[in-house]
Design a protein around this motif. Structure first.
Motif, PDB file in Angstrom:
ATOM      1  N   GLU A 789       0.848  -1.195   0.000  1.00 47.42           N
ATOM      2  CA  GLU A 789       0.000   0.000   0.000  1.00 47.42           C
ATOM      3  C   GLU A 789       0.879   1.239   0.000  1.00 47.42           C
ATOM      4  O   GLU A 789       1.897   1.282   0.695  1.00 47.42           O
ATOM      5  CB  GLU A 789      -0.911   0.018   1.229  1.00 47.42           C
ATOM      6  CG  GLU A 789      -1.987  -1.042   1.228  1.00 47.42           C
ATOM      7  CD  GLU A 789      -2.750  -1.078   2.539  1.00 47.42           C
ATOM      8  OE1 GLU A 789      -3.470  -0.108   2.832  1.00 47.42           O
ATOM      9  OE2 GLU A 789      -2.628  -2.083   3.267  1.00 47.42           O
ATOM     10  N   ALA A 790       0.466   2.220  -0.762  1.00 42.78           N
ATOM     11  CA  ALA A 790       1.155   3.511  -0.780  1.00 42.78           C
ATOM     12  C   ALA A 790       0.110   4.592  -0.545  1.00 42.78           C
ATOM     13  O   ALA A 790      -0.718   4.878  -1.419  1.00 42.78           O
ATOM     14  CB  ALA A 790       1.871   3.726  -2.110  1.00 42.78           C
ATOM     15  N   LEU A 791       0.113   5.165   0.641  1.00 43.23           N
ATOM     16  CA  LEU A 791      -0.790   6.269   0.958  1.00 43.23           C
ATOM     17  C   LEU A 791      -0.114   7.581   0.586  1.00 43.23           C
ATOM     18  O   LEU A 791       1.080   7.757   0.794  1.00 43.23           O
ATOM     19  CB  LEU A 791      -1.157   6.259   2.436  1.00 43.23           C
ATOM     20  CG  LEU A 791      -1.749   4.950   2.987  1.00 43.23           C
ATOM     21  CD1 LEU A 791      -2.120   5.105   4.447  1.00 43.23           C
ATOM     22  CD2 LEU A 791      -2.939   4.498   2.171  1.00 43.23           C
ATOM     23  N   ASN A 792      -0.902   8.505   0.047  1.00 47.30           N
ATOM     24  CA  ASN A 792      -0.356   9.758  -0.481  1.00 47.30           C
ATOM     25  C   ASN A 792       0.773   9.435  -1.462  1.00 47.30           C
ATOM     26  O   ASN A 792       1.920   9.870  -1.309  1.00 47.30           O
ATOM     27  CB  ASN A 792       0.135  10.667   0.637  1.00 47.30           C
ATOM     28  CG  ASN A 792       0.391  12.087   0.169  1.00 47.30           C
ATOM     29  OD1 ASN A 792       0.214  12.420  -1.024  1.00 47.30           O
ATOM     30  ND2 ASN A 792       0.836  12.942   1.080  1.00 47.30           N
ATOM     31  N   LEU A 793       0.416   8.664  -2.465  1.00 49.50           N
ATOM     32  CA  LEU A 793       1.369   8.135  -3.438  1.00 49.50           C
ATOM     33  C   LEU A 793       2.240   9.212  -4.065  1.00 49.50           C
ATOM     34  O   LEU A 793       3.433   9.010  -4.318  1.00 49.50           O
ATOM     35  CB  LEU A 793       0.599   7.377  -4.519  1.00 49.50           C
ATOM     36  CG  LEU A 793       1.400   6.780  -5.670  1.00 49.50           C
ATOM     37  CD1 LEU A 793       2.329   5.682  -5.149  1.00 49.50           C
ATOM     38  CD2 LEU A 793       0.458   6.240  -6.735  1.00 49.50           C
ATOM     39  N   LEU A 794       1.684  10.385  -4.332  1.00 50.75           N
ATOM     40  CA  LEU A 794       2.419  11.457  -5.000  1.00 50.75           C
ATOM     41  C   LEU A 794       3.115  12.387  -4.015  1.00 50.75           C
ATOM     42  O   LEU A 794       3.654  13.425  -4.415  1.00 50.75           O
ATOM     43  CB  LEU A 794       1.461  12.255  -5.898  1.00 50.75           C
ATOM     44  CG  LEU A 794       0.731  11.442  -6.976  1.00 50.75           C
ATOM     45  CD1 LEU A 794      -0.173  12.335  -7.807  1.00 50.75           C
ATOM     46  CD2 LEU A 794       1.734  10.710  -7.861  1.00 50.75           C
ATOM     47  N   ASN A 795       3.089  12.035  -2.715  1.00 52.54           N
ATOM     48  CA  ASN A 795       3.798  12.797  -1.682  1.00 52.54           C
ATOM     49  C   ASN A 795       3.351  14.253  -1.644  1.00 52.54           C
ATOM     50  O   ASN A 795       4.160  15.180  -1.519  1.00 52.54           O
ATOM     51  CB  ASN A 795       5.307  12.717  -1.903  1.00 52.54           C
ATOM     52  CG  ASN A 795       6.098  13.061  -0.647  1.00 52.54           C
ATOM     53  OD1 ASN A 795       5.619  12.880   0.472  1.00 52.54           O
ATOM     54  ND2 ASN A 795       7.306  13.565  -0.837  1.00 52.54           N
ATOM     55  N   SER A 796       2.044  14.478  -1.750  1.00 49.22           N
ATOM     56  CA  SER A 796       1.498  15.838  -1.745  1.00 49.22           C
ATOM     57  C   SER A 796       1.713  16.503  -0.387  1.00 49.22           C
ATOM     58  O   SER A 796       1.654  15.844   0.661  1.00 49.22           O
ATOM     59  CB  SER A 796       0.006  15.806  -2.066  1.00 49.22           C
ATOM     60  OG  SER A 796      -0.238  15.190  -3.304  1.00 49.22           O
ATOM     61  N   LYS A 797       1.930  17.793  -0.403  1.00 50.44           N
ATOM     62  CA  LYS A 797       2.080  18.571   0.832  1.00 50.44           C
ATOM     63  C   LYS A 797       0.737  19.225   1.144  1.00 50.44           C
ATOM     64  O   LYS A 797       0.374  20.243   0.550  1.00 50.44           O
ATOM     65  CB  LYS A 797       3.183  19.616   0.680  1.00 50.44           C
ATOM     66  CG  LYS A 797       4.572  19.018   0.474  1.00 50.44           C
ATOM     67  CD  LYS A 797       5.651  20.090   0.407  1.00 50.44           C
ATOM     68  CE  LYS A 797       5.853  20.763   1.740  1.00 50.44           C
ATOM     69  NZ  LYS A 797       7.004  21.696   1.736  1.00 50.44           N
ATOM     70  N   ASN A 798       0.003  18.608   2.065  1.00 52.99           N
ATOM     71  CA  ASN A 798      -1.322  19.080   2.449  1.00 52.99           C
ATOM     72  C   ASN A 798      -1.248  19.705   3.830  1.00 52.99           C
ATOM     73  O   ASN A 798      -0.962  19.020   4.807  1.00 52.99           O
ATOM     74  CB  ASN A 798      -2.320  17.920   2.464  1.00 52.99           C
ATOM     75  CG  ASN A 798      -2.481  17.270   1.107  1.00 52.99           C
ATOM     76  OD1 ASN A 798      -2.630  17.959   0.105  1.00 52.99           O
ATOM     77  ND2 ASN A 798      -2.463  15.939   1.066  1.00 52.99           N
TER      78      ASN A 798
END
Length: 826
Positions: A789-798
């Protein structure tokens, strides 16, 4: 990052554009697959079914949905109509395991009805959340669910969001009903799995202040978890006691998190916090295909969080406990004219704090060598605080077979009974404070003295106290789904009574659907419904427990009682009505090229919401008065498109794209956040108006500051390849930043004071989560699968900020995080 968003949206459009692919190839592949030894159930529709206001997730979808907490709530991130607590994926608490809070159509997170096999799993005991940075002496906080159950134990999870049947009550938001899997009666099966992640598999994004907290060398007592180790595992066995007649299921699962912390005392001593949620399940059921069906289930699901404090010896470990036991008996009998279902339940749940009952505070000591600060080195605790809720329930439903020819009636009737016993108990404690250095000190540690070094000059004593209540409620309901040509009309009513506040509530439910071509392809619908919630028992169980203070000047002097403390505030609880909402809906659906489109509008008016006011009497005593003064309004529009298709050599796919616009305004934003309590201050503040962005407006126009994204876009893609050896689930969610309320200095005009707020725009949030499952080994009926599993796959800065402070910069959500898992089944 915008390029990533565009690329993702292009992928969505491409999948939805495959509507013209024939299902003949899919049927051929299915027939061939059934001939093989190893066979899995086909992928069903992921999201909203054709029933208006219903979301249904099957077992395959539940197992494949990416999740950070392994909870039911995390399954709904692919639904744009469900709002999530903005802090639910904060990068400061990556080691927590409790479910995220959800809001359905503007309701509070604790105003939903959670059920397991039709039996209530709600907790009314201070449902702020277990992971709200509890202090050692604070009142414990719990969750809106009584117990947390591993989602893999469920066969289906259904969410009812609008136009909800009269058989459901005790909510103003929505209903989440989870149905347990039945034990197999045709043969023995079982399995085991493990899954985990660490801070080493996680990317962190920090604001400057959070970076300092995470890297200052002392992390205990700070809202930050730069290190954690989180994992889960389960094992189960099921099969027939009597073949094709009676089945047995045994299951155990645990979710565990270890969170290292560094103390301020003890020369930066390292200690560990931990969180744990366990599930022990025993289930016996008859064959579901029999005319008479019965299932008996026992679940023991304790939750524990162990916390530390920065200035305490060894961290001064104290624990917050929740969860408990639940027993469920489900029966169903199929008469020739009707199906009669009865669900019986008994649950025992708690929200408690376990801690030492004596507290010492020392200056820097040669005897207590851990005490390394000049002052305020502590050992012990603030005693136990227990809140318990026992619930006995019975729900009976008679579902009558269709009656009539030209006009067909589908009658459903029944009743629901609950008896609740709730208790609050505080054990009390003694604290020795304000130590004075004295080389001549005499006495024992038990009296607050370190002989030859120091002694306590102040002793506080809090006595044990307890409070309890019990109440019963009963509801009866009747509805008739009438089919007449193109028209389906469902009138219904639910009447409920509780002897706690002696409220009798009448909730009409009306729904109509018109099938334009009478082939279930094009429909228009509308409805009016009233839903009643229930009381939050924490308000009623609250009590004041003042400290008795003693002091002395020398270690050998007797303790002298100070004047009895005057109570600074009291709780006033008048007769409260049950909060309710009136719901109006209108919408349409169309099935075009095997794509199911839906467009729905929902408007809700929430009334009699619980809120608090304060005032001072002539004796300067502060009163905290709870009342039904809250009111809010919600409006939202949801558009969705869903499609299931198969491709020649490229697997089967189910895709769903949904978008929701919504707005929530009102006076009762959230009673669990004291910042929004209406503080009248002896009549000093105007109770009806506030200032918002410099303009005087009604307090009922206060916008929500959480669960408040005006636009939510969600996309899910559930796919299987290679005879279902490879499974993939992509979940994308974009949320437009809502408004954050900043509280300003009060404004005074014409002799009155007004609370003042300003709105601040929040940043947008984007998450793409992916789960892959690969069957590495298949032998006869045995499978060994590797999962990633990859959560926040695109490594977004939220970045997230729900505080009312203008100086708070907020915090970032977790960056990319990987989970690894291994699963064996037979």
């Amino acid at each position: 990052m915008r390029l990533n968003y565009v690329a993702t949206l292009c992928v969505m459009v491409g999948f939805l554009g495959s509507a013209n692919i024939s299902f003949a190839e899919d049927l051929k592949k299915k027939e061939e697959s059934e001939k093989t030894v190893h066979r899995l159930d086909p992928v069903d529709v992921y999201g909203q079914t054709e029933n208006v206001g219903e979301i249904k997730l099957n077992a395959d979808t539940i197992k494949m949905t990416p999740t950070s907490t392994n909870s039911i709530n995390d399954l709904f991130r692919g639904q744009s109509s469900i709002q999530f607590d903005a802090n639910s994926r904060t990068g400061l608490t990556g080691g927590e395991i409790t479910p995220p809070k959800i809001s359905i159509h503007g309701a509070k997170h604790y105003e939903n009805n959670f059920t397991i096999n039709g039996i209530s799993n709600n907790s009314n005991l201070n449902p702020q959340g277990f992971d709200t940075n509890p202090a050692a002496g604070s009142k414990p906080t719990g969750d809106s669910q009584g117990i947390f159950v591993d989602p893999e134990l469920f066969d289906t999870v259904e969410v009812y969001t609008e136009n909800i049947s009269a058989q459901y009550g005790d909510f103003v938001g929505g209903v989440v009903n989870a149905t347990l899997r039945d034990a197999s009666v045709d043969g023995w099966h079982g399995g085991a799995s493990v899954r985990g992640t660490t801070h080493g598999f996680t990317e962190f994004h920090y604001t400057p202040n959070d970076f300092v907290n995470a890297n200052s060398g002392v992390t205990a007592g700070k809202p930050v978890q730069p290190k954690f180790y989180k994992g889960s595992g389960n094992v189960y066995l099921e099969g027939p006691i009597y073949k094709n007649s009676l089945g047995l299921m045994l299951s155990y699962s645990q979710q565990y998190s270890l969170i290292p912390k560094t103390l301020l005392v003890g020369n930066n001593q390292e200690v560990d916090e931990h969180r744990s949620n366990q599930n022990f399940l025993v289930r016996i059921n008859t064959n579901p295909d029999d005319k008479f069906y019965a299932a008996l289930t026992a679940i023991y699901a304790p939750y524990e969080g162990v916390f530390v404090s920065p200035t305490y010896k060894d961290g001064g470990e104290f624990s917050m406990k929740g969860g408990g036991m639940q027993f469920i008996l489900n029966t169903r009998y199929a008469f020739d004219f009707a199906k009669w279902s009865n669900d019986f339940g008994y649950s025992m749940t708690e929200v408690s704090r376990d801690s030492d009952s004596i507290l010492y505070s020392w200056n820097k000591s040669k005897v207590e060598i851990w005490a390394t600060q000049p002052k305020n080195n502590q050992v012990g605790g603030f005693g136990d605080y227990e809140m318990n809720q026992d619930t006995l329930s019975w729900k009976s439903v008679l579902d009558v077979e269709p009656i009539g020819d030209t006009v067909i009636h589908n009658l459903l009737t029944g009743f629901e009974f609950k008896h609740v016993v709730s208790k609050t108990k505080e054990s009390g404690y003694i604290s020795y404070m304000l130590p004075k250095d004295d080389p001549n000190a005499q006495g024992s540690m038990g009296d607050g003295v370190i002989a030859g070094e120091q002694f306590a000059t102040l002793k506080n004593v809090q006595n044990a106290m307890q409070k309890s209540l019990n109440y019963s409620s009963i509801a009866v309901f009747l509805e008739d789904e009438i089919e007449w040509g193109h028209l389906t009309f469902r009138p219904g009513v639910r009447v409920s009574y509780d002897d706690l506040m002696e409220n009798t509530d009448i909730a009409p439910r009306l729904f109509a659907n018109y099938d334009i071509l009478n082939d279930d392809r094009f429909n228009i619908y509308g409805g009016y419904n009233r839903y009643y919630g229930s009381q939050v028992l924490d308000r009623i169980l609250s009590f004041q427990n003042p400290l008795q203070r003693y002091n002395r000047k020398n270690s050998t002097d007797p303790w002298v009682a100070q004047p009895a403390p005057k109570t600074s505030s009291v709780y006033d609880l008048a007769k409260l009505d049950n909060p309710y909402t009136d719901e109006y809906t209108v919408g349409a659906s169309a099935n075009v090229f095997d794509i199911l489109f839906k467009l729905g509008f929902t408007y809700r008016e929430y009334e009699d919401q619980l809120t608090a006011t304060t005032y001072q009497d002539s004796n300067k005593l502060t009163h905290i008065m709870y009342n039904n003064g809250g009111s809010s309004k919600y409006k939202g529009i949801t558009l969705s498109a869903e499609h299931t298709f198969a491709t020649d050599g490229y697997g089967t796919h189910n895709v769903e794209l949904s978008a929701t616009w919504s707005e929530t305004k009102g006076s009762a934003i959230d009673w669990t956040n004291s910042a929004f309590d209406e503080n009248l201050g002896g009549g000093r503040f105007d109770p009806d108006f506030i200032y918002l962005n410099g303009q005087q407006v009604s307090r009922y126009n206060l916008p929500a500051s959480n669960f408040n994204s005006p636009w939510v876009l969600a996309y899910t893609h559930n796919a299987t390849f290679w005879d279902e050896r490879l499974k993939a689930f992509l979940q994308v969610r974009w949320e437009k930043g809502g408004k954050r309320l900043i509280e300003l200095d009060p404004i005074k005009t014409t002799g009155l004071w007004y609370r003042a707020f300003a709105e601040h725009d929040q940043d947008n949030m984007f998450n793409a989560d992916l789960k892959l499952s690969l069957d590495m080994i298949r032998y006869e009926n045995q499978t060994l699968a590797l999962e990633l599993e990859a959560l926040n796959l695109l490594n977004s800065k939220n970045i997230v900020n729900t505080t009312t402070s203008s100086t708070n910069a907020g915090s970032y959500s977790l960056g990319r995080q990987f989970y690894l898992g291994l699963k064996y089944t037979f």
